[in-house]
Design a protein around this motif. Structure first.
Motif, mmCIF file in Angstrom:
data_model
loop_
_atom_site.group_PDB
_atom_site.id
_atom_site.type_symbol
_atom_site.label_atom_id
_atom_site.label_comp_id
_atom_site.label_asym_id
_atom_site.label_seq_id
_atom_site.Cartn_x
_atom_site.Cartn_y
_atom_site.Cartn_z
ATOM 1 N N THR A 188 47.183 28.840 41.688
ATOM 2 C CA THR A 188 45.791 29.219 41.561
ATOM 3 C C THR A 188 45.563 30.681 42.071
ATOM 4 O O THR A 188 46.004 31.035 43.333
ATOM 5 N N PHE A 189 45.111 31.734 41.157
ATOM 6 C CA PHE A 189 44.669 32.975 41.722
ATOM 7 C C PHE A 189 43.440 33.365 41.326
ATOM 8 O O PHE A 189 42.837 32.868 40.312
ATOM 9 N N THR A 190 42.850 34.075 42.162
ATOM 10 C CA THR A 190 41.427 34.456 41.919
ATOM 11 C C THR A 190 41.259 35.803 42.114
ATOM 12 O O THR A 190 41.439 36.540 42.946
ATOM 13 N N PHE A 191 40.628 36.536 40.782
ATOM 14 C CA PHE A 191 40.529 38.008 40.785
ATOM 15 C C PHE A 191 38.954 38.197 40.670
ATOM 16 O O PHE A 191 38.217 37.389 40.161
ATOM 17 N N ALA A 192 38.531 39.304 41.311
ATOM 18 C CA ALA A 192 37.104 39.667 41.544
ATOM 19 C C ALA A 192 37.004 41.230 40.838
ATOM 20 O O ALA A 192 37.730 42.137 41.330
ATOM 21 N N HIS A 193 35.923 41.162 40.010
ATOM 22 C CA HIS A 193 35.794 42.703 39.335
ATOM 23 C C HIS A 193 34.389 43.034 39.721
ATOM 24 O O HIS A 193 33.464 42.345 39.107
ATOM 25 N N LEU A 194 34.186 43.983 40.439
ATOM 26 C CA LEU A 194 32.566 44.329 40.814
ATOM 27 C C LEU A 194 32.013 45.093 39.376
ATOM 28 O O LEU A 194 32.419 45.949 38.840
ATOM 29 N N ILE A 195 30.987 44.457 38.974
ATOM 30 C CA ILE A 195 30.283 44.945 37.650
ATOM 31 C C ILE A 195 29.040 45.932 37.969
ATOM 32 O O ILE A 195 29.060 47.019 37.410
ATOM 33 N N SER A 196 28.401 45.540 39.104
ATOM 34 C CA SER A 196 27.229 46.682 39.497
ATOM 35 C C SER A 196 26.891 46.262 41.053
ATOM 36 O O SER A 196 27.048 45.154 41.419
ATOM 37 N N ARG A 197 26.695 47.310 41.716
ATOM 38 C CA ARG A 197 25.864 47.377 43.033
ATOM 39 C C ARG A 197 25.037 48.282 43.097
ATOM 40 O O ARG A 197 25.325 49.447 43.073
ATOM 41 N N ALA A 198 23.722 47.831 43.440
ATOM 42 C CA ALA A 198 22.475 48.945 43.494
ATOM 43 C C ALA A 198 21.611 48.382 44.526
ATOM 44 O O ALA A 198 21.218 47.248 44.745
#
Length: 276
Positions: A188-198
């Protein structure tokens, strides 16, 4: 006092283990940015990113965590390596959300099953989004480069999560709110991609040893590999679940007037295991 057998260890944001995707093989985690993905969030890919952000802005509240200011959608997909074919798995009809998908996280104990949990599906409009599909396929490529999975279907959990705050003093909390593992197989691998931060503070990511699961990062016996904060569009990281634990801290309203939010795309990948 430090717990016997553990020594708190941290690495700075710059130059430590996990920098570059070689770190995934060596250390069990890695970080990356939009440039490494070959994506231009402010140029040719901006329209597709805006479409993902629009869906994130309207995510429904987490039905299992009222009051946490957490909002999310979740769907399954399957990838057939021998055909290079990616297919979304249809959700179950639901009178409120249209369709929903079963959601579990480390809950495979058949002797003590938990109540069934479902989450609203990723909407159809995003399932053909070119940016989301590129991210999903990029993540799959990284896993296939590490594991001999060319003759097995690859299972994908696609998760959109927004932590949103409306006023000063309010927290938005991720789940679980401690160092943890996602509870999958050794593949099992988990990837995270930031979509927005404000207009938020906090949201720091922490990567630690498996033995640190269940602890808070500030616990003196937590054995920390890295601490960092995703700030730019499509900043991200990946963890090999059984080799590390991970955590994201609460977010709070920033100094500007109005609401604040942090939205991420989480993609969990694992070889499909038949259950007969």
């Amino acid at each position: 006092m430090e717990k016997a057998g553990f020594q708190r260890r941290t690495h700075s944001d710059e130059g430590g283990p996990g920098e570059g995707l070689d770190g995934l093989r060596e250390h069990g985690f890695a970080r990356y940015g939009a440039e490494r993905l070959g994506i231009d969030p402010g140029g040719s890919d901006a329209r597709d990113l805006a479409a993902v952000r629009e869906v994130c802005a309207a995510l429904p509240p987490d039905p299992y965590a009222p009051g946490t200011n957490r909002f999310r959608r979740y769907s399954h997909a399957v990838y057939l390596p021998w055909k290079d074919e990616l297919s979304w798995i249809p959700g179950t009809p639901d009178p409120v959300h249209g369709t929903v998908t079963d959601f579990s996280q480390g809950e495979g104990d058949l002797d003590s099953p938990r109540p069934r949990r479902v989450l609203p599906d990723v909407p159809e409009v995003l399932r053909g989004n070119a940016l989301l599909l590129r991210l999903l396929r990029w993540d799959i490529e990284q896993v296939l480069s590490l594991r001999d999975l060319g003759r097995r279907p690859l299972w994908a959990g696609v998760h959109l999560i927004r932590l949103g705050v409306d006023r000063p003093g309010q927290d938005a909390v991720s789940s679980p709110n401690c160092l943890h593992q996602d509870g999958g197989s050794a593949g099992t691998f988990t990837f995270a991609h930031l979509i927005s931060r404000a207009n938020v503070t906090g949201g720091q990511n922490v990567i630690a040893t498996p033995g640190s699961a269940g602890l808070q990062p500030e616990d003196p016996w937590a054995d920390i590999h890295a601490e960092f904060t995703l700030t730019e569009p499509l900043d991200g990281y990946v963890v090999h679940d059984h080799r590390v634990s991970h955590y994201v801290g609460p977010v709070r309203a920033g100094s500007e007037p109005g609401p604040g939010e942090r939205s991420v795309l989480i993609i969990g990948l694992a070889p499909y295991v038949p259950q007969l």
